[in-house]
Design a protein around this motif. Structure first.
Motif, short mmCIF file in Angstrom:
data_model
loop_
_atom_site.label_atom_id
_atom_site.label_comp_id
_atom_site.label_asym_id
_atom_site.label_seq_id
_atom_site.Cartn_x
_atom_site.Cartn_y
_atom_site.Cartn_z
N LEU A 1 -3.92 -1.14 -8.33
CA LEU A 1 -3.24 -0.10 -7.54
C LEU A 1 -1.85 -0.54 -7.10
N ILE A 2 -1.76 -1.75 -6.56
CA ILE A 2 -0.46 -2.19 -6.03
C ILE A 2 0.41 -2.84 -7.10
N TRP B 1 0.82 -1.21 0.00
CA TRP B 1 0.00 0.00 0.00
C TRP B 1 0.85 1.26 0.00
N HIS C 1 3.44 1.69 -1.77
CA HIS C 1 3.90 1.92 -3.14
C HIS C 1 2.80 2.46 -4.06
N ILE C 2 1.58 2.62 -3.56
CA ILE C 2 0.50 3.12 -4.40
C ILE C 2 0.72 4.60 -4.69
N ASP C 3 0.57 4.96 -5.94
CA ASP C 3 0.69 6.36 -6.35
C ASP C 3 -0.49 7.14 -5.77
N SER D 1 -7.68 -3.46 -6.39
CA SER D 1 -6.49 -3.47 -5.53
C SER D 1 -5.27 -3.95 -6.29
N TRP E 1 0.71 -1.74 -10.31
CA TRP E 1 1.23 -0.77 -11.27
C TRP E 1 2.72 -0.50 -11.09
N HIS F 1 -3.45 8.03 -7.91
CA HIS F 1 -4.43 7.01 -8.26
C HIS F 1 -5.54 6.89 -7.22
N LEU F 2 -5.35 7.46 -6.03
CA LEU F 2 -6.36 7.39 -4.99
C LEU F 2 -7.24 8.63 -4.95
#
Length: 362
Positions: free
Chosen positions: A184-185, A110, A112-114, A181, A187, A117-118
């Motif tokens: 997101l993770i 989580w 590493h999520i950009d 999910s 990518w 993107h959230l």
């Protein structure tokens, strides 16, 4: 061939009954009988409880069964999509676990999520009619899906149908969060990915064992083919059974041949659309938007109001299709679906309010 078969059954010595049975199974294949037969020495209908309704030996229902604890219904006793659906869900969960371990755990994944993107689309700074369009197509376009209608009709009581819809909706959202999910993770793990729509197959190919990747890919392809098959059959049934055969009346050809012709025609149209679609997302969006504006309007008025009837429903369906096609391909508007919804709504209300046309209620 007629959609029903007639059988002569001896129920008692000297007493006979004619039993009408549908040729096809499933909740959507029920039929009605319209006759002026009455009492006397001739042929009469069975009405044991004397409620004015002909007795049914068996109502039209879908087959219900359980696979790994999941309640599933089908129009026949042949299971066509349960196995690959469960295999696909198991594969998604396994892929989510493997991808999270590639990051070093859930917390690291989580992290590493950009953050971009959230960001919730349609915030105060970016709100526009284009954002409403993006939300309206999947929401309004999937409210009356063929799978939902068949399962609702298969329920024995309204309470069961409501409960099944709510439970199915929650399950749909929970399962849908798994590929979200993964997107997101996953990518950051595929920096050279050129086509975002390929992220799930690419993650499965890179991080799943070969044997599990083969099962996952097979389940994914089977689910896609099953969806295409259901869509073509549904479109064929709607056109042939509800439009073409009633228009031809006594001069109608074999209904089965008409349905098969509509399947072939629908497949050719889908093939042409697929050739001209730049991305899978655009193809799915077009399939959800085409015609659904009128369907959504008709269902909304039919379920919650007493406004309108068959003529206003037909006007809404035609207006929704024509306006969407024109706005999308001729005028190149940025919000074709919203224009189609508005046109369907206006046509439904306008035709329903005409004083010179007597409209049957829905």
């Amino acid at each position: 061939d007629a959609p029903v078969t007639a059988s002569l059954v001896q129920s008692a010595p000297g007493a006979y009954q004619i039993v009408l049975t549908g040729r096809r199974t499933g909740a959507t294949e029920s039929f009605t009988i319209d006759s002026q037969l009455s009492g006397g020495q001739g042929l009469t209908f069975s009405d044991a409880d004397q409620n004015g309704v002909i007795d049914n030996v068996q109502d039209a229902r879908n087959a219900s069964f359980t696979v790994n604890g999941l309640a599933i219904s089908s129009a026949s006793n042949v299971v066509t999509d349960a196995v690959q659906g469960i295999a696909l869900i198991i594969g998604l969960l396994a892929l989510l676990w493997v991808v999270s371990r590639a990051h070093g755990g859930w917390h690291a994944a989580w992290q590493h999520i950009d953050p971009e993107h959230l960001r919730w689309p349609g915030t105060r700074a970016t709100w526009s009619w284009e954002v409403v369009e993006k939300w309206a197509v999947p929401v309004c376009g999937s409210v009356m899906s063929q799978e939902l209608v068949s399962r609702v009709l298969a329920c024995r009581a309204p309470a069961t149908a409501r409960r099944a819809c709510l439970q199915g909706g929650v399950l749909y959202l929970l399962v849908g969060l798994v590929p979200v999910s993964l997107g997101l993770i996953g990518w950051p793990l595929l920096p050279d990915l050129t086509h975002p729509e390929q992220i799930l197959p690419q993650l499965a190919q890179h991080y799943l064992p070969s044997w599990l990747y083969v099962i996952f890919a097979g389940a994914l392809i089977s689910a896609i083919l099953s969806t295409v098959d259901s869509a073509l059959l549904a479109a064929s049934a709607l056109l042939s059974h509800n439009l073409l055969v009633p228009l031809w009346r006594a001069r109608a050809p074999d209904p089965v041949r008409v349905a098969r012709t509509m399947v072939l025609l629908g497949g050719l149209i889908a093939y042409v659309l697929a050739l001209h679609a730049g991305r899978v997302y655009e193809l799915v969006e077009a399939a959800s938007a085409f015609g659904s504006a009128g369907v959504f309007t008709v269902v909304l008025f039919g379920l919650f109001t007493r406004i309108g009837g068959a003529y206003s429903a037909a006007a809404a369906l035609v207006a929704g299709c024509l306006v969407w096609v024109s706005a999308e391909y001729l005028w190149s508007l940025s919000t074709p679906y919203l224009w189609a919804l508005a046109a369907a709504f206006v046509c439904y209300v306008g035709v329903a309010s005409l004083p010179l046309v007597k409209l049957p209620s829905i």
